[in-house]
Design an enzyme around this catalytic site. Structure first.
Site, PDB file in Angstrom:
ATOM      1  N   ASN A 110      41.381  51.418  32.283  1.00 31.98           N
ATOM      2  CA  ASN A 110      41.753  50.036  31.978  1.00 31.98           C
ATOM      3  C   ASN A 110      41.074  49.682  30.666  1.00 31.98           C
ATOM      4  O   ASN A 110      39.877  49.386  30.633  1.00 31.98           O
ATOM      5  CB  ASN A 110      41.314  49.108  33.104  1.00 31.98           C
TER       6      ASN A 110
ATOM      7  N   LYS B 288      37.131  50.318  31.360  1.00 31.57           N
ATOM      8  CA  LYS B 288      36.776  50.522  32.763  1.00 31.57           C
ATOM      9  C   LYS B 288      37.460  51.792  33.245  1.00 31.57           C
ATOM     10  O   LYS B 288      38.590  52.086  32.840  1.00 31.57           O
ATOM     11  CB  LYS B 288      37.234  49.344  33.620  1.00 31.57           C
TER      12      LYS B 288
ATOM     13  N   HIS C 298      49.074  40.231  36.818  1.00 35.89           N
ATOM     14  CA  HIS C 298      48.303  40.620  38.016  1.00 35.89           C
ATOM     15  C   HIS C 298      49.207  41.308  39.042  1.00 35.89           C
ATOM     16  O   HIS C 298      48.930  41.289  40.244  1.00 35.89           O
ATOM     17  CB  HIS C 298      47.646  39.404  38.695  1.00 35.89           C
TER      18      HIS C 298
ATOM     19  N   HIS D 223      45.634  35.048  43.849  1.00 36.80           N
ATOM     20  CA  HIS D 223      44.687  35.904  43.123  1.00 36.80           C
ATOM     21  C   HIS D 223      43.805  34.973  42.297  1.00 36.80           C
ATOM     22  O   HIS D 223      44.213  34.479  41.241  1.00 36.80           O
ATOM     23  CB  HIS D 223      45.450  36.888  42.233  1.00 36.80           C
ATOM     24  N   LEU D 224      42.605  34.704  42.794  1.00 34.83           N
ATOM     25  CA  LEU D 224      41.726  33.723  42.166  1.00 34.83           C
ATOM     26  C   LEU D 224      40.489  34.405  41.594  1.00 34.83           C
ATOM     27  O   LEU D 224      39.544  34.731  42.315  1.00 34.83           O
ATOM     28  CB  LEU D 224      41.298  32.655  43.199  1.00 34.83           C
TER      29      LEU D 224
ATOM     30  N   GLY E  49      40.774  34.829  35.663  1.00 31.35           N
ATOM     31  CA  GLY E  49      42.205  34.609  35.534  1.00 31.35           C
ATOM     32  C   GLY E  49      42.742  34.391  36.939  1.00 31.35           C
ATOM     33  O   GLY E  49      42.262  34.999  37.889  1.00 31.35           O
TER      34      GLY E  49
ATOM     35  N   ARG F 282      41.357  29.113  30.986  1.00 28.32           N
ATOM     36  CA  ARG F 282      42.732  28.768  30.618  1.00 28.32           C
ATOM     37  C   ARG F 282      43.172  27.499  31.332  1.00 28.32           C
ATOM     38  O   ARG F 282      42.833  27.285  32.494  1.00 28.32           O
ATOM     39  CB  ARG F 282      43.692  29.904  30.975  1.00 28.32           C
TER      40      ARG F 282
ATOM     41  N   GLY G  28      38.591  34.167  45.172  1.00 31.04           N
ATOM     42  CA  GLY G  28      39.324  34.156  46.431  1.00 31.04           C
ATOM     43  C   GLY G  28      38.618  34.913  47.537  1.00 31.04           C
ATOM     44  O   GLY G  28      38.667  34.508  48.707  1.00 31.04           O
TER      45      GLY G  28
ATOM     46  N   ASN H 240      35.256  35.560  47.666  1.00 31.33           N
ATOM     47  CA  ASN H 240      33.845  35.226  47.868  1.00 31.33           C
ATOM     48  C   ASN H 240      33.528  33.750  48.021  1.00 31.33           C
ATOM     49  O   ASN H 240      32.443  33.413  48.508  1.00 31.33           O
ATOM     50  CB  ASN H 240      33.026  35.787  46.701  1.00 31.33           C
TER      51      ASN H 240
ATOM     52  N   GLU I  72      43.038  47.023  42.506  1.00 33.06           N
ATOM     53  CA  GLU I  72      44.022  47.349  41.487  1.00 33.06           C
ATOM     54  C   GLU I  72      43.918  48.803  41.039  1.00 33.06           C
ATOM     55  O   GLU I  72      44.922  49.444  40.742  1.00 33.06           O
ATOM     56  CB  GLU I  72      43.866  46.403  40.299  1.00 33.06           C
TER      57      GLU I  72
END
Length: 402
Positions: free
Chosen positions: A10, A17, A182, A210-211, A214, A243, A334, A336, A386
């Site tokens: 990535n 990554k 995402h 998906h929190l 982003g 954003r 999302g 935690n 992912e």
């Protein structure tokens, strides 16, 4: 011997990554991160999963080519080098695939050309993704390289959801439509949510939230995305770390005409200095919650705006789907932030949604239900993966083509 390992890369603008997985059991062999590429303070952090041993390199790493060579050296020290006959392929995360790429794709010159053509609609991401691909190709030109696109999962959206209400000739000429992002996370989480319910993906309707820094939402009907919150770019939709999310387009005209701001300044404002950070100066939900507990009104308002937007999307996607089996929370916030999950569902009992506060408070790395057993709609926490999704799609494609 059939090769069973996949290296997932990535590539960001200044980071790389990576994870090396064995697809026989989807286990991780090594994971790592190279950050601040191009600076004097670059760092490579590499972990051999079997032993938990972590090694760190600090010092200048000039570019992505140097970074990947350093990663290859670390893997070789563990007997997992890029020259291993057990390496089947390298899977690359590519942010924008437009409408052309609807599934994982073996990379060749034509694929690279198309990813490059999409740079105008993904100027922050696709150039870095291309750099990572070309660097990996130079190191292992004989090895299949596969692109897995963030946008691919959302290409099943109907035109009524994907089109903006502007002149279609202008839209088509400039590739303006809602692509969504995402996608690998939404695909993985919607599928895992179905598994958590003991059903197949084509048997359930799921709203995925998906929190992270982003943030995006999706409506997944019988395993296919029919709506998502991000649009032409990742700026549309939910309130995010930095954003703005949804915004009246006329705000941009107003800032330019009345505020005297340039397009670049407005771009920076909306992408990097808005969202939670713009509202209260923090984009870390843990810090925002701490400030709220101390009575900070600015942080409290930022949180309320963030939650209000999530609720709007839950309600809208409930209407789009008609019937919902589960709402799934994922990604850093999302997974935690129990307070976010509780607040997002509060007041939606009429839609069959509720959270059991005891279950919600439990911290766990596994997928779990946090709704009461009597709830009409399940509320789930499903950790996203992912990298595993990219590796799985990559290996399935390479195996199919071999």
């Amino acid at each position: 011997m059939t090769p069973t390992r996949v290296l997932v890369l990535n590539s960001g603008s200044s980071s790389l990554k990576y994870q090396l997985l064995d697809m026989r059991d989807s286990s991780r062999l090594a994971v790592g991160l190279v950050e601040r590429i191009g600076e004097q303070t670059s760092r490579l952090r590499h972990t051999l999963v079997a032993t938990g041993e972590t090694r760190e390199q600090n010092g200048p790493i000039a570019d992505h080519e140097t970074a990947l060579k350093s990663v290859a050296e670390e893997l070789a020290r563990d007997g997992l080098g890029l020259d291993s006959p057990e390496l089947a392929a390298i899977g690359h995360r590519v942010v924008h695939g437009g409408m052309f790429f609807t599934e994982p794709t073996v990379i060749d010159d034509s694929v690279l050309t198309e990813i490059e053509r999409l740079i105008p609609v993904a100027p922050l991401h696709n150039p870095a993704n291309l750099t990572g691909i070309r660097t990996a190709q130079a190191l292992r030109p004989d090895l299949p390289q596969v692109a897995v696109f963030d946008t691919a999962f959302h290409t099943t959206m109907p035109e009524s959801a994907a089109r903006y209400a502007i002149d279609p000739k202008i839209a088509d000429r400039h590739r303006i439509r809602r692509y969504g992002f995402h996608g690998t996370s939404h695909a993985y989480v919607s599928r895992e949510t179905a598994r958590l319910l003991g059903k197949e993906p084509d048997e359930v309707n799921v709203i995925v939230l998906h929190l992270g820094n982003g943030a995006s939402a999706s409506a997944v009907e019988h395993g296919r995305c029919v709506e998502t919150s991000m649009g032409l770019t990742p700026l549309e939709g939910l309130v995010m770390g930095t954003r703005s999310g949804d915004l009246d387009p006329a705000v941009i005209f107003h800032l330019a005409r009345v505020g005297g701001m340039s397009m670049d300044e407005i771009d920076t404002l909306l992408n990097k200095r808005s969202g939670l950070f713009g509202l209260c100066g923090d984009n870390d939900m843990r810090e925002i919650r701490r400030r709220i507990e101390e009575g900070d009104e600015e942080a409290s308002l930022a949180f309320d705006i963030y939650i209000h937007r999530i609720k709007k999307y839950i309600g809208a996607y409930y209407a789009v789907l008609g019937q919902v089996d589960a709402v799934a929370f994922t990604a850093g916030v999302g997974e935690n932030a129990a307070a976010v999950r509780s607040a997002a569902v509060a007041g939606l009992e009429g839609l069959g949604l509720a959270v059991d506060e005891e279950l919600n408070a439990v911290r766990s790395d596994g997928a779990r239900l946090i709704s009461p057993a009597s709830a009409r709609v399940a509320v789930a926490v499903v950790p996203t993966d992912e990298e595993l999704e990219i590796a799985t799609q990559t290996y399935a494609l390479v195996g199919k083509n071999s």
